[in-house]
Design a protein around this motif. Structure first.
Motif, PDB file in Angstrom:
ATOM      1  N   ALA A 202       0.856  -1.187   0.000  1.00  0.00           N
ATOM      2  CA  ALA A 202       0.000   0.000   0.000  1.00  0.00           C
ATOM      3  C   ALA A 202       0.889   1.233   0.000  1.00  0.00           C
ATOM      4  O   ALA A 202       2.061   1.158   0.393  1.00  0.00           O
ATOM      5  CB  ALA A 202      -0.919   0.015   1.222  1.00  0.00           C
ATOM      6  N   PRO A 203       0.377   2.369  -0.419  1.00  0.00           N
ATOM      7  CA  PRO A 203       1.177   3.595  -0.289  1.00  0.00           C
ATOM      8  C   PRO A 203       1.590   3.839   1.158  1.00  0.00           C
ATOM      9  O   PRO A 203       2.714   4.249   1.430  1.00  0.00           O
ATOM     10  CB  PRO A 203       0.238   4.685  -0.811  1.00  0.00           C
ATOM     11  CG  PRO A 203      -0.677   3.968  -1.754  1.00  0.00           C
ATOM     12  CD  PRO A 203      -0.890   2.620  -1.133  1.00  0.00           C
ATOM     13  N   THR A 204       0.674   3.587   2.085  1.00  0.00           N
ATOM     14  CA  THR A 204       0.981   3.635   3.511  1.00  0.00           C
ATOM     15  C   THR A 204      -0.046   2.797   4.251  1.00  0.00           C
ATOM     16  O   THR A 204      -1.175   2.633   3.788  1.00  0.00           O
ATOM     17  CB  THR A 204       0.965   5.077   4.064  1.00  0.00           C
ATOM     18  OG1 THR A 204       1.305   5.051   5.463  1.00  0.00           O
ATOM     19  CG2 THR A 204      -0.407   5.721   3.927  1.00  0.00           C
ATOM     20  N   PHE A 205       0.364   2.266   5.390  1.00  0.00           N
ATOM     21  CA  PHE A 205      -0.542   1.490   6.234  1.00  0.00           C
ATOM     22  C   PHE A 205      -0.986   2.282   7.462  1.00  0.00           C
ATOM     23  O   PHE A 205      -1.486   1.699   8.429  1.00  0.00           O
ATOM     24  CB  PHE A 205       0.119   0.177   6.653  1.00  0.00           C
ATOM     25  CG  PHE A 205       0.204  -0.832   5.533  1.00  0.00           C
ATOM     26  CD1 PHE A 205      -0.844  -1.696   5.268  1.00  0.00           C
ATOM     27  CD2 PHE A 205       1.327  -0.890   4.719  1.00  0.00           C
ATOM     28  CE1 PHE A 205      -0.770  -2.613   4.234  1.00  0.00           C
ATOM     29  CE2 PHE A 205       1.416  -1.804   3.682  1.00  0.00           C
ATOM     30  CZ  PHE A 205       0.362  -2.669   3.431  1.00  0.00           C
ATOM     31  N   VAL A 206      -0.833   3.595   7.439  1.00  0.00           N
ATOM     32  CA  VAL A 206      -1.284   4.431   8.550  1.00  0.00           C
ATOM     33  C   VAL A 206      -2.801   4.305   8.687  1.00  0.00           C
ATOM     34  O   VAL A 206      -3.538   4.319   7.703  1.00  0.00           O
ATOM     35  CB  VAL A 206      -0.873   5.900   8.339  1.00  0.00           C
ATOM     36  CG1 VAL A 206      -1.500   6.796   9.415  1.00  0.00           C
ATOM     37  CG2 VAL A 206       0.649   6.034   8.377  1.00  0.00           C
ATOM     38  N   ARG A 207      -3.260   4.203   9.926  1.00  0.00           N
ATOM     39  CA  ARG A 207      -4.674   3.958  10.226  1.00  0.00           C
ATOM     40  C   ARG A 207      -5.243   5.078  11.091  1.00  0.00           C
ATOM     41  O   ARG A 207      -4.507   5.890  11.647  1.00  0.00           O
ATOM     42  CB  ARG A 207      -4.814   2.639  10.999  1.00  0.00           C
ATOM     43  CG  ARG A 207      -4.182   1.450  10.291  1.00  0.00           C
ATOM     44  CD  ARG A 207      -3.295   0.647  11.242  1.00  0.00           C
ATOM     45  NE  ARG A 207      -2.570  -0.417  10.542  1.00  0.00           N
ATOM     46  CZ  ARG A 207      -3.105  -1.594  10.243  1.00  0.00           C
ATOM     47  NH1 ARG A 207      -4.330  -1.864  10.613  1.00  0.00           N
ATOM     48  NH2 ARG A 207      -2.408  -2.476   9.582  1.00  0.00           N
ATOM     49  N   PHE A 208      -6.556   5.059  11.243  1.00  0.00           N
ATOM     50  CA  PHE A 208      -7.179   5.995  12.180  1.00  0.00           C
ATOM     51  C   PHE A 208      -6.518   5.862  13.549  1.00  0.00           C
ATOM     52  O   PHE A 208      -6.288   6.849  14.253  1.00  0.00           O
ATOM     53  CB  PHE A 208      -8.673   5.713  12.325  1.00  0.00           C
ATOM     54  CG  PHE A 208      -9.516   6.018  11.127  1.00  0.00           C
ATOM     55  CD1 PHE A 208      -8.955   6.366   9.901  1.00  0.00           C
ATOM     56  CD2 PHE A 208     -10.899   5.967  11.213  1.00  0.00           C
ATOM     57  CE1 PHE A 208      -9.748   6.640   8.793  1.00  0.00           C
ATOM     58  CE2 PHE A 208     -11.705   6.244  10.123  1.00  0.00           C
ATOM     59  CZ  PHE A 208     -11.132   6.572   8.915  1.00  0.00           C
ATOM     60  N   GLY A 209      -6.243   4.625  13.942  1.00  0.00           N
ATOM     61  CA  GLY A 209      -5.726   4.361  15.272  1.00  0.00           C
ATOM     62  C   GLY A 209      -4.369   4.970  15.551  1.00  0.00           C
ATOM     63  O   GLY A 209      -4.023   5.213  16.719  1.00  0.00           O
ATOM     64  N   ASN A 210      -3.568   5.221  14.503  1.00  0.00           N
ATOM     65  CA  ASN A 210      -2.289   5.910  14.731  1.00  0.00           C
ATOM     66  C   ASN A 210      -2.518   7.275  15.362  1.00  0.00           C
ATOM     67  O   ASN A 210      -1.817   7.678  16.299  1.00  0.00           O
ATOM     68  CB  ASN A 210      -1.530   6.089  13.414  1.00  0.00           C
ATOM     69  CG  ASN A 210      -1.022   4.784  12.831  1.00  0.00           C
ATOM     70  OD1 ASN A 210      -1.791   4.025  12.259  1.00  0.00           O
ATOM     71  ND2 ASN A 210       0.269   4.528  12.954  1.00  0.00           N
ATOM     72  N   PHE A 211      -3.501   7.987  14.856  1.00  0.00           N
ATOM     73  CA  PHE A 211      -3.800   9.329  15.360  1.00  0.00           C
ATOM     74  C   PHE A 211      -4.515   9.261  16.705  1.00  0.00           C
ATOM     75  O   PHE A 211      -4.271  10.087  17.591  1.00  0.00           O
ATOM     76  CB  PHE A 211      -4.645  10.079  14.332  1.00  0.00           C
ATOM     77  CG  PHE A 211      -3.934  10.306  13.032  1.00  0.00           C
ATOM     78  CD1 PHE A 211      -3.125  11.412  12.846  1.00  0.00           C
ATOM     79  CD2 PHE A 211      -4.035   9.389  11.997  1.00  0.00           C
ATOM     80  CE1 PHE A 211      -2.446  11.612  11.657  1.00  0.00           C
ATOM     81  CE2 PHE A 211      -3.361   9.573  10.802  1.00  0.00           C
ATOM     82  CZ  PHE A 211      -2.556  10.685  10.631  1.00  0.00           C
ATOM     83  N   GLN A 212      -5.384   8.270  16.839  1.00  0.00           N
ATOM     84  CA  GLN A 212      -6.126   8.152  18.096  1.00  0.00           C
ATOM     85  C   GLN A 212      -5.204   7.963  19.291  1.00  0.00           C
ATOM     86  O   GLN A 212      -5.391   8.591  20.335  1.00  0.00           O
ATOM     87  CB  GLN A 212      -7.080   6.958  18.014  1.00  0.00           C
ATOM     88  CG  GLN A 212      -8.324   7.172  17.179  1.00  0.00           C
ATOM     89  CD  GLN A 212      -9.230   5.966  17.286  1.00  0.00           C
ATOM     90  OE1 GLN A 212      -9.033   4.967  16.615  1.00  0.00           O
ATOM     91  NE2 GLN A 212     -10.208   6.050  18.174  1.00  0.00           N
ATOM     92  N   LEU A 213      -4.216   7.078  19.159  1.00  0.00           N
ATOM     93  CA  LEU A 213      -3.352   6.789  20.298  1.00  0.00           C
ATOM     94  C   LEU A 213      -2.522   8.007  20.683  1.00  0.00           C
ATOM     95  O   LEU A 213      -2.350   8.305  21.872  1.00  0.00           O
ATOM     96  CB  LEU A 213      -2.438   5.607  19.987  1.00  0.00           C
ATOM     97  CG  LEU A 213      -1.559   5.150  21.153  1.00  0.00           C
ATOM     98  CD1 LEU A 213      -2.409   4.711  22.347  1.00  0.00           C
ATOM     99  CD2 LEU A 213      -0.622   4.033  20.729  1.00  0.00           C
ATOM    100  N   LEU A 214      -2.014   8.731  19.693  1.00  0.00           N
ATOM    101  CA  LEU A 214      -1.211   9.908  19.991  1.00  0.00           C
ATOM    102  C   LEU A 214      -2.042  10.971  20.694  1.00  0.00           C
ATOM    103  O   LEU A 214      -1.576  11.632  21.632  1.00  0.00           O
ATOM    104  CB  LEU A 214      -0.609  10.458  18.698  1.00  0.00           C
ATOM    105  CG  LEU A 214       0.344   9.516  17.956  1.00  0.00           C
ATOM    106  CD1 LEU A 214       0.801  10.143  16.646  1.00  0.00           C
ATOM    107  CD2 LEU A 214       1.543   9.150  18.829  1.00  0.00           C
TER     108      LEU A 214
END
Length: 534
Positions: A202-214
């Motif tokens: 994929a271009p990136t595997f960044v998810r909603f959860g990356n932002f949620q945890l931070l």
């Protein structure tokens, strides 16, 4: 930009995620909390004797990669046994809501990203190994994956791409020749299964959860850095990050998510585990676990046995769950904008986009143009209840309907007989069950509407055949391919790979792959429903 195809073990890797964001570099695989970081540098754990089972030729061509031999350096790289000098492998840190409950830190517990390679058009694509061994985010797990789940993910990633659904991709399926102990239904019947690794792309595997945890951890500098990384790398058309750009960015995430879910609904796909950590920031289908297709049409159906109690992720709930997940992302991004209320219109935009896209896709599936908007709204709205009432196979219903168009519109008598014949071919109702009168009446109403279309019946049929697939990856077919592959027989896996590349073609020699789910598969483990176990 690659000028000639290369072997994966020779291609240069780039590492924008690692080089742009803050991560820990201890290479410690022990499970733990990792506050303050976006990722952990960690290398895959080697496996016994990796063997290539499946390869996506078209994706590889796009990535500028040559197909490797069954064993060798490239397969070692695909299995995690070989880390080349240009790779900087890592596991990402993220959190998420699982079944509606905040789960705190989750992260890549069995997925390790090798880095990015440049495709033939110079675009960057991450290659991630799922099942590559433990990471700091594995919690109590071993970081491995079984052949059962890996084969399903490989096949479905590619099948969805050829259906036209926004999705991550899969490059390869490698058998590890190690055994992995799993309890398939979490019922105390754990057993060793063949291990495998799938290379996801994929271009990136960044998810909603990356932002949620931070956001939940109060790591606002990391939150802002991640937002800047994603916007600059994957939404550059929005311009340099700012409060206003964050708002536009969220609106685009909502739009892409709506389009993705609308495509799911159009083909009868049920994701099965729409946790916020399984939602791509690019609006791509990600994490193929206990998925399935409607057999028969039932808005309350979920393929995930873990979800049987609440049916939170049932087919008909997917639009609302995606909206709920976007709300959770908005709560995280609210820390970045001057006025959090400015994010709210994007959620309305999601709803509007979803409704509009679903309507357009359904009109296309039915061979209708926008001649009578109000009438069509009623007609299309009545279809879903009628399909459920008749217990029809959704895929086969639309495919048979496509072929039936000339007969339906030829005359009232022929149309009525064709409607009855169609229902008999696609319904799961038994002979003793009452006739599906609601759908029969709907077909008569649809026929009257169809006769007003300006295109010829033959042209309408051809357009519908391009919109209604004959072949989807039914769970019982995947399970048969799994059972054969576990014995070393890859014939069905290869057959499915080829047919699912052109799901709208007839393939008369593969007619059996388009059949209704057999009765024996309704209760057989893996053939209709599954758990999250992999």
């Amino acid at each position: 930009m690659p000028t000639t195809a290369q072997s994966l073990d020779q291609v240069p890797f780039h590492n924008s995620f690692v080089e742009s964001l803050r991560g820990e570099a201890s290479f410690d695989r022990s499970p733990r909390q990792v506050p303050g970081y976006q990722y952990s540098r960690v290398e895959p754990t080697p496996v016994a004797d990796p063997q290539l089972l499946a390869w996506s030729e078209e994706l590889a061509d796009f990535l500028g990669l040559t197909k490797p031999a069954e064993r060798g350096p490239a397969v070692d790289a695909l299995a995690g046994n070989l880390v080349t000098p240009s790779m900087k492998p890592f596991a990402a840190r993220y959190g998420g809501h699982q079944f509606g409950n905040w789960a705190g830190q989750l992260g890549d517990g069995r997925a390790i990203c090798l880095g990015e390679i440049r495709a033939v058009d110079d675009s960057a694509w991450e290659i991630q190994l799922k099942g590559a061994g433990p990471t700091p985010y594995s919690r109590r797990a071993d970081g491995r994956a079984v052949l059962r789940s890996s084969l399903r993910e490989f096949l479905c990633s590619e099948a969805m791409h050829y259906l036209g659904v926004p999705t991550t991709r899969a490059l390869s399926l490698v058998r590890t020749n190690d055994e992995v102990v799993r309890d398939m239904f979490y019922n105390g019947n754990a057993r060793p299964e063949p291990g495998a690794i799938v290379a996801r792309v994929a271009p990136t595997f960044v998810r909603f959860g990356n932002f949620q945890l931070l956001a939940a951890a109060g790591e606002l500098d990391n939150l802002r850095a991640l937002a800047h990384y994603v916007i600059r790398g994957y939404y550059p058309e929005l311009g340099e990050p700012s409060s206003a750009v964050y708002v536009q960015w969220f609106a685009e995430i909502c739009r892409r998510t709506a389009v993705m879910v609308a495509h799911w609904m159009a083909v009868g796909f049920v994701h099965g585990v729409m946790n916020t950590d399984n939602m791509s920031i690019l609006g791509l289908t990600i994490d193929y676990g206990p998925y399935g297709w409607l057999e028969p049409y039932d808005p309350d159906w979920t393929p995930n046995t873990t979800d049987f109690g609440s049916r939170r992720y049932a087919f008909g709930q997917q639009p609302n769950v995606a909206l709920w997940n976007l709300w959770q992302l908005a709560r995280a991004l609210a820390h970045l904008v001057d006025d959090p209320e400015a994010l709210r219109p994007a959620l309305d935009h999601y709803t509007t986009t979803l409704e509009t896209t679903r309507h357009e896709l359904l009109l296309r599936k039915l061979g209708l143009t926008a001649l009578a908007p109000e009438e069509d709204h009623v007609l299309l709205g009545a279809l879903h209840e009628a399909l459920a009432d008749a217990q029809v196979d959704m895929t086969l219903f639309f495919r048979h309907l496509s072929h039936a168009v000339p007969a339906l519109v030829s005359s009232p008598d022929t149309g009525a007989a064709t409607a009855r014949e169609l229902l008999g071919a696609v319904s799961y109702e038994t002979e003793a069950a009452p006739a599906p009168t609601a759908l029969y009446q709907w077909l008569l109403d649809y026929t009257l509407r169809l006769r007003r279309e300006p295109a010829s019946p033959e042209a309408t049929r051809e357009g519908m055949l391009r919109a209604n697939p004959k072949y989807v990856l039914r769970n019982y077919l995947a399970q048969q391919a799994i059972e054969a592959a576990e014995t070393g027989d890859l014939s069905l896996l290869n057959e499915l790979m080829e047919v699912l590349k052109t799901p709208f073609a007839e393939h008369p020699e593969h007619e059996s792959l388009a059949a209704k789910r057999p009765e024996w598969a309704r209760e057989k483990p893996g053939s209709a429903t599954l758990s999250c176990s992999s």
